[in-house]
Design a protein around this motif. Structure first.
Motif, PDB file in Angstrom:
ATOM      1  N   ARG A 152       0.842  -1.199   0.000  1.00 25.34           N
ATOM      2  CA  ARG A 152       0.000   0.000   0.000  1.00 25.34           C
ATOM      3  C   ARG A 152       0.873   1.244   0.000  1.00 25.34           C
ATOM      4  NH1 ARG A 152      -4.908   0.653   0.324  1.00 25.34           N
ATOM      5  NH2 ARG A 152      -4.902   2.106   2.069  1.00 25.34           N
ATOM      6  N   SER A 156      -1.694   2.577   5.985  1.00 21.71           N
ATOM      7  CA  SER A 156      -2.940   2.243   6.705  1.00 21.71           C
ATOM      8  C   SER A 156      -3.604   1.072   5.991  1.00 21.71           C
ATOM      9  CB  SER A 156      -3.886   3.446   6.701  1.00 21.71           C
ATOM     10  OG  SER A 156      -4.169   3.801   5.359  1.00 21.71           O
ATOM     11  N   PRO A 202      -6.524  -1.023   4.079  1.00 19.47           N
ATOM     12  CA  PRO A 202      -7.396  -0.495   3.011  1.00 19.47           C
ATOM     13  C   PRO A 202      -8.837  -0.327   3.434  1.00 19.47           C
ATOM     14  CG  PRO A 202      -6.955  -2.810   2.639  1.00 19.47           C
ATOM     15  CD  PRO A 202      -6.133  -2.411   3.836  1.00 19.47           C
ATOM     16  N   HIS A 203      -9.484   0.544   2.719  1.00 22.44           N
ATOM     17  CA  HIS A 203     -10.910   0.794   2.817  1.00 22.44           C
ATOM     18  C   HIS A 203     -11.640  -0.476   2.350  1.00 22.44           C
ATOM     19  CE1 HIS A 203     -14.648   2.689   1.479  1.00 22.44           C
ATOM     20  NE2 HIS A 203     -14.345   3.636   2.330  1.00 22.44           N
ATOM     21  N   PRO A 204     -12.867  -0.758   2.856  1.00 22.62           N
ATOM     22  CA  PRO A 204     -13.584  -1.972   2.417  1.00 22.62           C
ATOM     23  C   PRO A 204     -13.707  -2.099   0.902  1.00 22.62           C
ATOM     24  CG  PRO A 204     -14.712  -0.981   4.281  1.00 22.62           C
ATOM     25  CD  PRO A 204     -13.594  -0.054   3.931  1.00 22.62           C
ATOM     26  N   GLN A 241     -11.628  -1.186  -1.337  1.00 19.76           N
ATOM     27  CA  GLN A 241     -10.344  -1.653  -1.874  1.00 19.76           C
ATOM     28  C   GLN A 241     -10.082  -3.104  -1.491  1.00 19.76           C
ATOM     29  OE1 GLN A 241      -8.313   1.686   0.067  1.00 19.76           O
ATOM     30  NE2 GLN A 241      -7.271   2.034  -1.885  1.00 19.76           N
ATOM     31  N   GLU A 275     -18.483   6.053  -1.417  1.00 22.26           N
ATOM     32  CA  GLU A 275     -17.537   4.960  -1.114  1.00 22.26           C
ATOM     33  C   GLU A 275     -16.878   4.420  -2.378  1.00 22.26           C
ATOM     34  OE1 GLU A 275     -17.601   3.064   2.239  1.00 22.26           O
ATOM     35  OE2 GLU A 275     -18.187   5.094   2.780  1.00 22.26           O
ATOM     36  N   GLU A 276     -17.451   4.749  -3.551  1.00 28.01           N
ATOM     37  CA  GLU A 276     -16.982   4.166  -4.810  1.00 28.01           C
ATOM     38  C   GLU A 276     -16.433   5.211  -5.788  1.00 28.01           C
ATOM     39  OE1 GLU A 276     -17.770   0.772  -6.376  1.00 28.01           O
ATOM     40  OE2 GLU A 276     -17.630   0.227  -4.268  1.00 28.01           O
ATOM     41  N   TRP A 299     -14.529   7.695  -5.912  1.00 26.53           N
ATOM     42  CA  TRP A 299     -13.118   8.065  -5.971  1.00 26.53           C
ATOM     43  C   TRP A 299     -12.322   7.166  -6.920  1.00 26.53           C
ATOM     44  CZ3 TRP A 299     -10.048   4.073  -4.405  1.00 26.53           C
ATOM     45  CH2 TRP A 299     -10.670   3.078  -3.647  1.00 26.53           C
TER      46      TRP A 299
END
Ligand code: SF4
Length: 348
Positions: A174, A178, A180-182, A184, A315-316, A318
């Motif tokens: 990464r 941090s 990853p976001h769910p 990702q 959430e998507e 981006w």
């Protein structure tokens, strides 16, 4: 002129057929995202899928389609991500686990696939030994048919934990320090889940000689190149053709003592420093995973249209900003227009 199917329509129909102009410049030209009566498997001459292709698909199916339609842009992105995804960390890990790794020159597709199978044949006894005594790190090819489609994949690590569990672990790097976001992590969980389905069915004896030759379009009587022949001989393998090697592999898998995988893990490392960010265990929900797989494969079989990113979902949305096709993406442009029309209707 070609035709294109795009989501949404003023008439409220699920899909809108558009006419496009191929004379427009490459970046701005519209292309057919799907073609009636021709599935993506047929259109893009796919006889099998790589597991990583499913992960890309879980990110955005329109991006997968553009990857085939605009291969030069896909290659550019792959070169960039090879640097960004910490290929060197993977290589260092591989060399640490296999310090005696050798390079073998391959001349044909059969040679290349045979090398993977030879690796697999070598790893089975090592893994069996590891199950009893120690933790071992191996890269392990997995292959087989799931829901009528042949898959290939390479597992990063398989090892036995101290408590005797067979653990499958995938290394992810990464740029941010941090986890990853769910959104990702979704593709990562899918990847290890599909690896488990393939591995388990291999060690349970589901692999068939004819399937392997048929889906990979390989010639069973093709003799190995001289370098690969010498390498196989050094390892004590008698096979000199691809078909003989497949026969040998099937015997090895039939008589091996390997059990299904007990635990799925994801290991996240910081790509520039290599420092561990954290580990995540992935819950294996087979029924749910198989249902998801069927839906992903419905796209490849042409049973439904490709789905792009939901640009209204924070959430998507981006994802599009990181996408090399953002400028020319028909899906995104169409969805933006729809959102604007809906917004202006509400404002009235
Ligand atoms: Fe998918 Fe967005 Fe890229 Fe279009 S711009 S291909 S919707 S990620």
């Amino acid at each position: 002129m070609k035709s294109s199917l795009l989501p949404g329509s003023a008439a409220g129909l699920p899909y809108q057929r558009l006419t496009i102009n191929p004379s427009l410049s490459n970046n701005r030209s519209t292309v057919a995202l799907s073609i009636p009566d021709q599935s993506p498997m047929e259109r893009f001459s796919k006889h099998h899928l790589n597991v990583t292709q499913l992960c890309e698909q879980s990110w955005c199916e329109i991006k997968v389609v553009y990857g085939f339609l605009k291969p030069h842009m896909k290659r550019r992105e792959m070169r960039r991500t090879a640097v960004m995804t910490g290929a060197s960390i993977h290589l260092a890990r591989e060399l640490e686990a296999n310090p005696d790794a050798v390079n073998v020159v391959v001349h044909t597709r059969e040679d290349r696939e045979a090398l993977k199978l030879i690796n697999l044949i070598q790893m089975v006894p090592a893994l069996e030994a590891g199950m009893v005594v120690l933790i071992s790190h191996l890269r392990f090819p997995v292959l087989g048919v799931l829901d009528g489609v042949f898959f290939l994949g390479v597992v990063d690590e398989l090892y036995c934990s101290k408590s005797g569990e067979l653990v499958l672990s995938e290394l992810k790097t990464r740029s941010h320090n941090s986890l990853p976001h769910p959104a990702q992590a979704k593709g990562h969980s899918l990847q290890v889940g599909v690896y488990k389905l393939l591995f388990d069915s291999m060690v349970q004896g589901s692999m068939k000689r004819d399937q392997l030759l048929h889906y990979l379009k390989l010639r069973p009587h093709q003799a190995f190149g001289s370098e690969l022949q010498s390498y196989a001989q050094k390892l004590g393998l008698l096979a000199v053709t691809f078909g003989e090697l497949v026969d040998h592999l099937l015997v090895v898998l039939h008589f091996c003592n390997l059990q299904p995988i007990d635990k799925l893990c994801l290991e996240y490392r910081h790509q520039s420093s290599g420092v561990l960010i954290g580990n995540r265990e992935v819950e294996f929900k087979e029924t749910q995973l198989r249902a998801e797989l069927r839906d992903y494969l419905a796209f490849w079989r042409g049973e439904r249209e490709p789905h792009g990113v939901d640009i209204e979902d924070i959430e998507e949305a981006w994802k599009c900003r990181m996408c090399p096709y953002e400028e020319s993406c028909e899906w995104r442009r169409s969805r933006l227009q729809e959102v604007m029309v809906e917004g202006s209707k509400k404002a009235k």
